[in-house]
Design a protein around this motif. Sequence first.
Motif, PDB file in Angstrom:
ATOM      1  N   GLU A 277     -15.775 -55.138   4.854  1.00  0.00           N
ATOM      2  CA  GLU A 277     -17.149 -54.912   5.334  1.00  0.00           C
ATOM      3  C   GLU A 277     -18.168 -55.457   4.321  1.00  0.00           C
ATOM      4  O   GLU A 277     -18.085 -55.195   3.116  1.00  0.00           O
ATOM      5  N   CYS A 278     -19.132 -56.198   4.872  1.00  0.00           N
ATOM      6  CA  CYS A 278     -20.030 -57.001   4.051  1.00  0.00           C
ATOM      7  C   CYS A 278     -20.919 -56.212   3.076  1.00  0.00           C
ATOM      8  O   CYS A 278     -21.219 -56.696   1.977  1.00  0.00           O
ATOM      9  N   SER A 279     -21.309 -55.001   3.463  1.00  0.00           N
ATOM     10  CA  SER A 279     -22.206 -54.226   2.576  1.00  0.00           C
ATOM     11  C   SER A 279     -21.597 -54.028   1.202  1.00  0.00           C
ATOM     12  O   SER A 279     -22.310 -53.893   0.205  1.00  0.00           O
ATOM     13  N   ASP A 282     -22.742 -56.393  -1.377  1.00  0.00           N
ATOM     14  CA  ASP A 282     -24.069 -56.075  -1.926  1.00  0.00           C
ATOM     15  C   ASP A 282     -23.938 -55.017  -3.020  1.00  0.00           C
ATOM     16  O   ASP A 282     -24.579 -55.105  -4.070  1.00  0.00           O
ATOM     17  N   ARG A 295     -20.591 -64.191   0.647  1.00  0.00           N
ATOM     18  CA  ARG A 295     -20.597 -63.224   1.761  1.00  0.00           C
ATOM     19  C   ARG A 295     -20.096 -63.873   3.041  1.00  0.00           C
ATOM     20  O   ARG A 295     -20.405 -65.016   3.318  1.00  0.00           O
ATOM     21  N   CYS A 297     -20.822 -62.328   6.290  1.00  0.00           N
ATOM     22  CA  CYS A 297     -21.390 -61.137   6.921  1.00  0.00           C
ATOM     23  C   CYS A 297     -21.402 -61.192   8.450  1.00  0.00           C
ATOM     24  O   CYS A 297     -21.987 -60.322   9.104  1.00  0.00           O
ATOM     25  N   ARG A 300     -18.823 -57.292  10.591  1.00  0.00           N
ATOM     26  CA  ARG A 300     -19.367 -56.012  10.117  1.00  0.00           C
ATOM     27  C   ARG A 300     -18.644 -54.856  10.801  1.00  0.00           C
ATOM     28  O   ARG A 300     -18.142 -55.004  11.904  1.00  0.00           O
TER      29      ARG A 300
END
Length: 344
Positions: A277-279, A282, A295, A297, A300
Amino acid sequence: MNTEEMYLSLKEKLNGIVPDIELRYKAELAVEINRLKEEKNAVILGHNYMEPVLFHSVTDIKGDSLELSRKAAITEKDIIVFCGVKFMAETAKILNPTKTVLIPSLAGCSLAASITAADVIALKKKYPGVPVVTYVNTYADVKAESDICCTSGNAVAVVESFESETIIFLPDEYLARNVAIETGKHIIFPSLERIPSTAETELDVQIIGWLGRCEVHEKYTVEDIANVRLEYPEVLILAHPECSPEVVAASDFSGSTSAMIKYIKQTSAPRYLLLTECSMADNVAAENPDKSMLRMCSVRCPHMNQITMENTLDSLKYNQHIIEIPEDIRVRAYNAVERMLRIG
Ligand code: 13P
Ligand code: SF4
Protein backbone atom coordinates in the motif's frame (compact mmCIF):
# COMPACT_ATOMS: atom_id res chain seq x y z
CA MET A 1 0.41 21.32 21.54
CA ASN A 2 -1.66 24.09 19.90
CA THR A 3 -2.63 24.10 16.21
CA GLU A 4 0.32 26.24 15.12
CA GLU A 5 2.81 24.02 16.96
CA MET A 6 1.18 20.90 15.48
CA TYR A 7 1.33 22.42 12.00
CA LEU A 8 5.03 23.26 12.43
CA SER A 9 5.89 19.80 13.73
CA LEU A 10 4.00 18.16 10.83
CA LYS A 11 5.70 20.51 8.38
CA GLU A 12 9.10 19.50 9.69
CA LYS A 13 8.30 15.82 9.07
CA LEU A 14 6.09 15.91 6.00
CA ASN A 15 7.28 18.91 4.01
CA GLY A 16 7.39 17.91 0.32
CA ILE A 17 5.33 14.77 1.05
CA VAL A 18 1.97 16.33 1.97
CA PRO A 19 0.77 19.69 0.53
CA ASP A 20 0.99 22.60 2.95
CA ILE A 21 -2.71 23.38 2.81
CA GLU A 22 -3.51 19.79 3.88
CA LEU A 23 -1.06 20.07 6.78
CA ARG A 24 -2.75 23.26 7.99
CA TYR A 25 -6.23 21.75 7.78
CA LYS A 26 -5.26 18.46 9.43
CA ALA A 27 -3.19 20.10 12.19
CA GLU A 28 -6.44 21.47 13.60
CA LEU A 29 -8.09 18.03 13.51
CA ALA A 30 -5.00 16.43 15.09
CA VAL A 31 -5.08 18.82 18.06
CA GLU A 32 -8.75 18.06 18.68
CA ILE A 33 -8.16 14.27 18.36
CA ASN A 34 -5.28 14.40 20.83
CA ARG A 35 -7.31 16.50 23.27
CA LEU A 36 -10.21 14.03 23.22
CA LYS A 37 -7.82 11.09 23.42
CA GLU A 38 -6.45 12.50 26.66
CA GLU A 39 -9.86 13.36 28.05
CA LYS A 40 -11.22 9.84 27.37
CA ASN A 41 -8.07 7.97 28.45
CA ALA A 42 -7.74 6.43 24.99
CA VAL A 43 -4.81 5.08 23.01
CA ILE A 44 -4.64 5.22 19.21
CA LEU A 45 -3.01 2.32 17.41
CA GLY A 46 -2.06 2.99 13.79
CA HIS A 47 -1.16 0.41 11.16
CA ASN A 48 1.83 1.24 8.94
CA TYR A 49 -0.60 1.86 6.03
CA MET A 50 -2.27 4.88 7.62
CA GLU A 51 -2.07 8.13 5.70
CA PRO A 52 1.00 10.20 6.66
CA VAL A 53 -0.62 13.04 8.65
CA LEU A 54 -2.76 10.72 10.76
CA PHE A 55 0.20 8.37 11.18
CA HIS A 56 2.53 11.13 12.39
CA SER A 57 0.18 13.27 14.48
CA VAL A 58 -2.24 11.17 16.52
CA THR A 59 -1.09 7.54 16.71
CA ASP A 60 0.55 6.50 20.00
CA ILE A 61 1.64 3.10 18.76
CA LYS A 62 2.50 2.29 15.17
CA GLY A 63 3.39 -1.02 13.58
CA ASP A 64 2.49 -4.13 11.61
CA SER A 65 -0.30 -6.52 12.56
CA LEU A 66 1.88 -8.52 14.91
CA GLU A 67 3.32 -5.53 16.78
CA LEU A 68 -0.09 -3.91 17.14
CA SER A 69 -1.62 -7.15 18.48
CA ARG A 70 1.10 -7.35 21.11
CA LYS A 71 0.59 -3.73 22.17
CA ALA A 72 -3.22 -4.02 22.15
CA ALA A 73 -2.96 -6.97 24.53
CA ILE A 74 -1.17 -4.96 27.22
CA THR A 75 -2.54 -1.43 27.04
CA GLU A 76 -4.05 -0.10 30.24
CA LYS A 77 -6.03 2.71 28.63
CA ASP A 78 -9.85 2.49 28.78
CA ILE A 79 -10.37 2.88 25.05
CA ILE A 80 -8.40 1.51 22.10
CA VAL A 81 -9.03 3.38 18.84
CA PHE A 82 -7.78 1.12 16.07
CA CYS A 83 -6.73 2.98 12.93
CA GLY A 84 -6.58 -0.04 10.64
CA VAL A 85 -9.09 -2.53 9.28
CA LYS A 86 -11.80 -4.44 11.14
CA PHE A 87 -9.98 -7.76 11.54
CA MET A 88 -7.16 -5.88 13.33
CA ALA A 89 -9.55 -4.12 15.70
CA GLU A 90 -11.19 -7.49 16.38
CA THR A 91 -7.78 -8.93 17.30
CA ALA A 92 -7.36 -6.11 19.83
CA LYS A 93 -10.77 -6.95 21.36
CA ILE A 94 -9.95 -10.69 21.38
CA LEU A 95 -6.78 -9.98 23.36
CA ASN A 96 -8.04 -7.23 25.64
CA PRO A 97 -11.79 -7.78 26.07
CA THR A 98 -12.41 -5.47 29.03
CA LYS A 99 -11.41 -2.41 26.96
CA THR A 100 -13.70 -0.51 24.61
CA VAL A 101 -12.28 -1.06 21.13
CA LEU A 102 -13.31 1.47 18.49
CA ILE A 103 -12.66 1.56 14.76
CA PRO A 104 -13.28 4.84 12.91
CA SER A 105 -14.84 3.06 9.91
CA LEU A 106 -15.83 -0.61 9.55
CA ALA A 107 -13.12 -1.19 6.96
CA GLY A 108 -12.98 -4.67 5.40
CA CYS A 109 -10.25 -6.69 3.72
CA SER A 110 -10.47 -8.97 0.66
CA LEU A 111 -8.58 -11.73 2.50
CA ALA A 112 -10.87 -11.64 5.53
CA ALA A 113 -13.87 -11.72 3.17
CA SER A 114 -12.52 -14.75 1.29
CA ILE A 115 -13.32 -17.33 3.97
CA THR A 116 -16.05 -18.08 6.50
CA ALA A 117 -16.16 -20.15 9.68
CA ALA A 118 -18.34 -22.68 7.77
CA ASP A 119 -15.52 -23.07 5.19
CA VAL A 120 -13.03 -23.85 7.95
CA ILE A 121 -15.42 -26.35 9.56
CA ALA A 122 -15.84 -28.08 6.16
CA LEU A 123 -12.05 -28.26 5.66
CA LYS A 124 -11.57 -29.73 9.12
CA LYS A 125 -14.17 -32.38 8.26
CA LYS A 126 -12.34 -33.17 5.03
CA TYR A 127 -8.93 -33.36 6.74
CA PRO A 128 -9.66 -34.59 10.26
CA GLY A 129 -6.91 -33.98 12.78
CA VAL A 130 -4.90 -31.68 10.49
CA PRO A 131 -3.99 -28.48 12.40
CA VAL A 132 -5.35 -25.20 11.04
CA VAL A 133 -3.03 -22.16 10.80
CA THR A 134 -4.96 -18.99 10.03
CA TYR A 135 -3.56 -15.66 8.90
CA VAL A 136 -4.71 -12.84 11.22
CA ASN A 137 -6.37 -11.22 8.18
CA THR A 138 -9.59 -13.11 9.06
CA TYR A 139 -12.61 -12.41 11.24
CA ALA A 140 -12.98 -13.64 14.82
CA ASP A 141 -15.32 -16.54 13.97
CA VAL A 142 -12.73 -17.92 11.50
CA LYS A 143 -9.95 -17.54 14.08
CA ALA A 144 -12.20 -19.38 16.56
CA GLU A 145 -12.16 -22.46 14.29
CA SER A 146 -8.34 -22.39 14.03
CA ASP A 147 -5.58 -23.94 16.10
CA ILE A 148 -3.19 -21.03 15.76
CA CYS A 149 -2.94 -17.69 13.96
CA CYS A 150 0.02 -16.14 12.16
CA THR A 151 0.90 -12.80 10.61
CA SER A 152 3.19 -12.01 7.70
CA GLY A 153 5.86 -11.36 10.37
CA ASN A 154 5.84 -14.86 11.85
CA ALA A 155 4.13 -17.18 9.29
CA VAL A 156 7.29 -19.21 8.66
CA ALA A 157 8.02 -19.63 12.40
CA VAL A 158 4.42 -20.68 13.06
CA VAL A 159 4.44 -23.24 10.24
CA GLU A 160 7.83 -24.55 11.35
CA SER A 161 6.51 -24.98 14.89
CA PHE A 162 4.50 -27.91 13.51
CA GLU A 163 7.68 -29.71 12.44
CA SER A 164 6.84 -32.31 9.79
CA GLU A 165 3.08 -32.33 10.24
CA THR A 166 0.73 -31.46 7.40
CA ILE A 167 -1.15 -28.23 8.10
CA ILE A 168 -4.07 -26.33 6.66
CA PHE A 169 -2.95 -22.72 5.97
CA LEU A 170 -5.72 -20.15 5.41
CA PRO A 171 -6.80 -18.04 3.58
CA ASP A 172 -4.06 -16.29 1.54
CA GLU A 173 -2.98 -18.32 -1.48
CA TYR A 174 0.16 -16.28 -2.11
CA LEU A 175 1.30 -16.11 1.51
CA ALA A 176 0.82 -19.89 1.69
CA ARG A 177 2.82 -20.40 -1.52
CA ASN A 178 5.59 -18.11 -0.25
CA VAL A 179 5.72 -19.90 3.11
CA ALA A 180 5.78 -23.28 1.31
CA ILE A 181 8.80 -22.14 -0.72
CA GLU A 182 10.62 -20.82 2.37
CA THR A 183 9.98 -23.95 4.40
CA GLY A 184 10.54 -26.38 1.51
CA LYS A 185 7.02 -27.77 1.81
CA HIS A 186 4.71 -29.11 -0.88
CA ILE A 187 1.41 -27.24 -1.15
CA ILE A 188 -1.97 -28.18 -2.66
CA PHE A 189 -5.20 -26.28 -3.15
CA PRO A 190 -8.01 -28.81 -2.79
CA SER A 191 -10.35 -27.04 -5.16
CA LEU A 192 -7.66 -26.92 -7.88
CA GLU A 193 -6.24 -30.40 -7.62
CA ARG A 194 -7.59 -33.86 -7.11
CA ILE A 195 -7.85 -34.78 -3.45
CA PRO A 196 -4.85 -36.91 -2.50
CA SER A 197 -5.23 -40.32 -0.95
CA THR A 198 -4.47 -40.59 2.78
CA ALA A 199 -1.07 -42.09 2.05
CA GLU A 200 -0.19 -39.23 -0.29
CA THR A 201 -1.37 -36.67 2.26
CA GLU A 202 0.97 -38.08 4.83
CA LEU A 203 3.92 -38.49 2.49
CA ASP A 204 3.74 -35.56 0.10
CA VAL A 205 1.44 -32.79 1.06
CA GLN A 206 2.55 -30.59 3.91
CA ILE A 207 0.40 -27.49 3.32
CA ILE A 208 -3.25 -27.42 2.29
CA GLY A 209 -4.05 -23.90 1.12
CA TRP A 210 -7.05 -21.74 0.25
CA LEU A 211 -7.56 -19.44 -2.73
CA GLY A 212 -7.96 -16.07 -0.95
CA ARG A 213 -6.03 -13.10 -2.30
CA CYS A 214 -5.17 -9.60 -1.16
CA GLU A 215 -6.77 -7.41 -3.81
CA VAL A 216 -3.86 -4.95 -3.50
CA HIS A 217 -0.77 -7.18 -3.52
CA GLU A 218 -2.07 -9.54 -6.21
CA LYS A 219 -1.92 -6.63 -8.68
CA TYR A 220 1.88 -6.30 -8.71
CA THR A 221 3.54 -8.19 -11.56
CA VAL A 222 7.01 -9.33 -12.56
CA GLU A 223 6.63 -7.02 -15.55
CA ASP A 224 6.18 -4.02 -13.22
CA ILE A 225 9.46 -4.96 -11.55
CA ALA A 226 11.27 -5.38 -14.88
CA ASN A 227 10.04 -1.96 -16.04
CA VAL A 228 11.18 -0.24 -12.84
CA ARG A 229 14.58 -1.95 -12.95
CA LEU A 230 15.02 -0.87 -16.57
CA GLU A 231 14.52 2.77 -15.61
CA TYR A 232 16.30 2.57 -12.21
CA PRO A 233 18.82 -0.30 -12.34
CA GLU A 234 20.10 0.48 -8.83
CA VAL A 235 16.68 0.30 -7.13
CA LEU A 236 16.06 -2.07 -4.18
CA ILE A 237 12.61 -3.61 -4.43
CA LEU A 238 10.72 -4.82 -1.35
CA ALA A 239 7.60 -6.96 -1.68
CA HIS A 240 5.04 -7.92 0.96
CA PRO A 241 4.59 -11.73 1.16
CA GLU A 242 0.96 -11.30 0.06
CA CYS A 243 2.46 -10.71 -3.43
CA SER A 244 2.79 -13.71 -5.77
CA PRO A 245 5.87 -15.95 -5.37
CA GLU A 246 7.04 -14.76 -8.81
CA VAL A 247 6.96 -11.13 -7.65
CA VAL A 248 8.65 -12.04 -4.36
CA ALA A 249 11.38 -13.93 -6.27
CA ALA A 250 11.97 -10.94 -8.57
CA SER A 251 12.27 -8.58 -5.57
CA ASP A 252 15.29 -8.01 -3.33
CA PHE A 253 13.52 -8.46 0.02
CA SER A 254 10.20 -9.73 1.31
CA GLY A 255 8.74 -9.27 4.78
CA SER A 256 5.94 -7.81 6.88
CA THR A 257 5.31 -4.07 6.66
CA SER A 258 7.53 -3.43 9.69
CA ALA A 259 10.23 -5.79 8.40
CA MET A 260 10.34 -3.75 5.18
CA ILE A 261 10.62 -0.50 7.17
CA LYS A 262 13.49 -1.96 9.22
CA TYR A 263 15.25 -3.22 6.08
CA ILE A 264 15.18 0.25 4.52
CA LYS A 265 16.53 1.83 7.72
CA GLN A 266 19.42 -0.63 7.81
CA THR A 267 20.49 -0.44 4.15
CA SER A 268 21.67 2.38 1.94
CA ALA A 269 20.53 2.00 -1.63
CA PRO A 270 20.16 4.95 -4.01
CA ARG A 271 16.41 4.20 -4.35
CA TYR A 272 13.71 1.94 -2.91
CA LEU A 273 10.39 0.70 -4.21
CA LEU A 274 7.80 -0.84 -1.91
CA LEU A 275 5.32 -3.28 -3.43
CA THR A 276 2.62 -2.63 -0.86
CA GLU A 277 0.00 0.00 0.00
CA CYS A 278 1.36 3.32 -1.22
CA SER A 279 0.88 5.39 1.96
CA MET A 280 3.61 3.38 3.59
CA ALA A 281 6.17 4.86 1.20
CA ASP A 282 5.15 8.34 2.43
CA ASN A 283 5.58 7.23 6.04
CA VAL A 284 8.98 5.69 5.32
CA ALA A 285 10.07 8.82 3.42
CA ALA A 286 9.07 10.99 6.40
CA GLU A 287 11.12 8.84 8.80
CA ASN A 288 14.11 8.59 6.43
CA PRO A 289 14.60 11.96 4.74
CA ASP A 290 17.94 10.76 3.35
CA LYS A 291 16.32 7.87 1.39
CA SER A 292 14.75 8.14 -2.02
CA MET A 293 11.43 6.31 -2.36
CA LEU A 294 9.78 5.44 -5.67
CA ARG A 295 5.97 5.09 -5.67
CA MET A 296 3.49 2.91 -7.57
CA CYS A 297 0.40 4.56 -6.19
CA SER A 298 -2.02 3.21 -8.78
CA VAL A 299 -2.44 0.28 -6.40
CA ARG A 300 -4.17 1.32 -3.15
CA CYS A 301 -6.01 -0.51 -0.38
CA PRO A 302 -9.55 0.90 -0.47
CA HIS A 303 -10.19 -0.45 3.02
CA MET A 304 -7.20 1.06 4.82
CA ASN A 305 -7.95 4.31 3.02
CA GLN A 306 -11.38 4.44 4.66
CA ILE A 307 -9.70 5.55 7.89
CA THR A 308 -9.40 9.33 7.98
CA MET A 309 -8.63 12.09 10.47
CA GLU A 310 -12.30 13.09 10.32
CA ASN A 311 -13.72 9.69 11.21
CA THR A 312 -11.01 9.15 13.84
CA LEU A 313 -12.23 12.33 15.52
CA ASP A 314 -15.85 11.17 15.25
CA SER A 315 -14.86 7.80 16.63
CA LEU A 316 -13.63 9.43 19.84
CA LYS A 317 -16.47 11.98 19.96
CA TYR A 318 -19.33 9.52 19.49
CA ASN A 319 -17.76 6.24 20.69
CA GLN A 320 -18.03 4.61 17.28
CA HIS A 321 -17.76 1.97 15.88
CA ILE A 322 -17.67 -0.37 18.87
CA ILE A 323 -16.15 -3.80 18.20
CA GLU A 324 -18.19 -6.57 19.84
CA ILE A 325 -17.43 -10.28 19.68
CA PRO A 326 -19.66 -12.95 21.24
CA GLU A 327 -17.77 -14.34 24.24
CA ASP A 328 -17.80 -17.99 23.13
CA ILE A 329 -16.20 -17.00 19.81
CA ARG A 330 -13.77 -14.60 21.47
CA VAL A 331 -12.46 -17.20 23.90
CA ARG A 332 -11.77 -19.73 21.12
CA ALA A 333 -10.21 -17.04 18.90
CA TYR A 334 -8.09 -15.92 21.87
CA ASN A 335 -6.56 -19.39 22.14
CA ALA A 336 -5.44 -19.24 18.50
CA VAL A 337 -4.05 -15.70 18.72
CA GLU A 338 -2.40 -16.21 22.10
CA ARG A 339 -0.72 -19.41 20.90
CA MET A 340 0.75 -17.36 18.05
CA LEU A 341 2.01 -14.65 20.42
CA ARG A 342 3.77 -17.30 22.49
CA ILE A 343 5.79 -18.34 19.43
CA GLY A 344 7.29 -14.86 19.25
P1 13P B 1 1.43 -6.62 8.07
O1 13P B 1 1.06 -7.63 9.08
O2 13P B 1 2.69 -6.96 7.35
O3 13P B 1 1.43 -5.26 8.65
O4 13P B 1 0.33 -6.66 6.92
C1 13P B 1 -1.02 -6.45 7.11
C2 13P B 1 -1.73 -6.29 5.83
O5 13P B 1 -2.93 -6.16 5.81
C3 13P B 1 -0.95 -6.30 4.61
O6 13P B 1 -1.76 -6.08 3.53
FE1 SF4 C 1 -6.53 -6.62 3.27
FE2 SF4 C 1 -4.82 -6.35 1.26
FE3 SF4 C 1 -5.92 -4.19 2.31
FE4 SF4 C 1 -4.06 -5.59 3.69
S1 SF4 C 1 -3.78 -4.43 1.79
S2 SF4 C 1 -6.03 -4.81 4.47
S3 SF4 C 1 -4.58 -7.67 3.03
S4 SF4 C 1 -7.02 -5.83 1.21
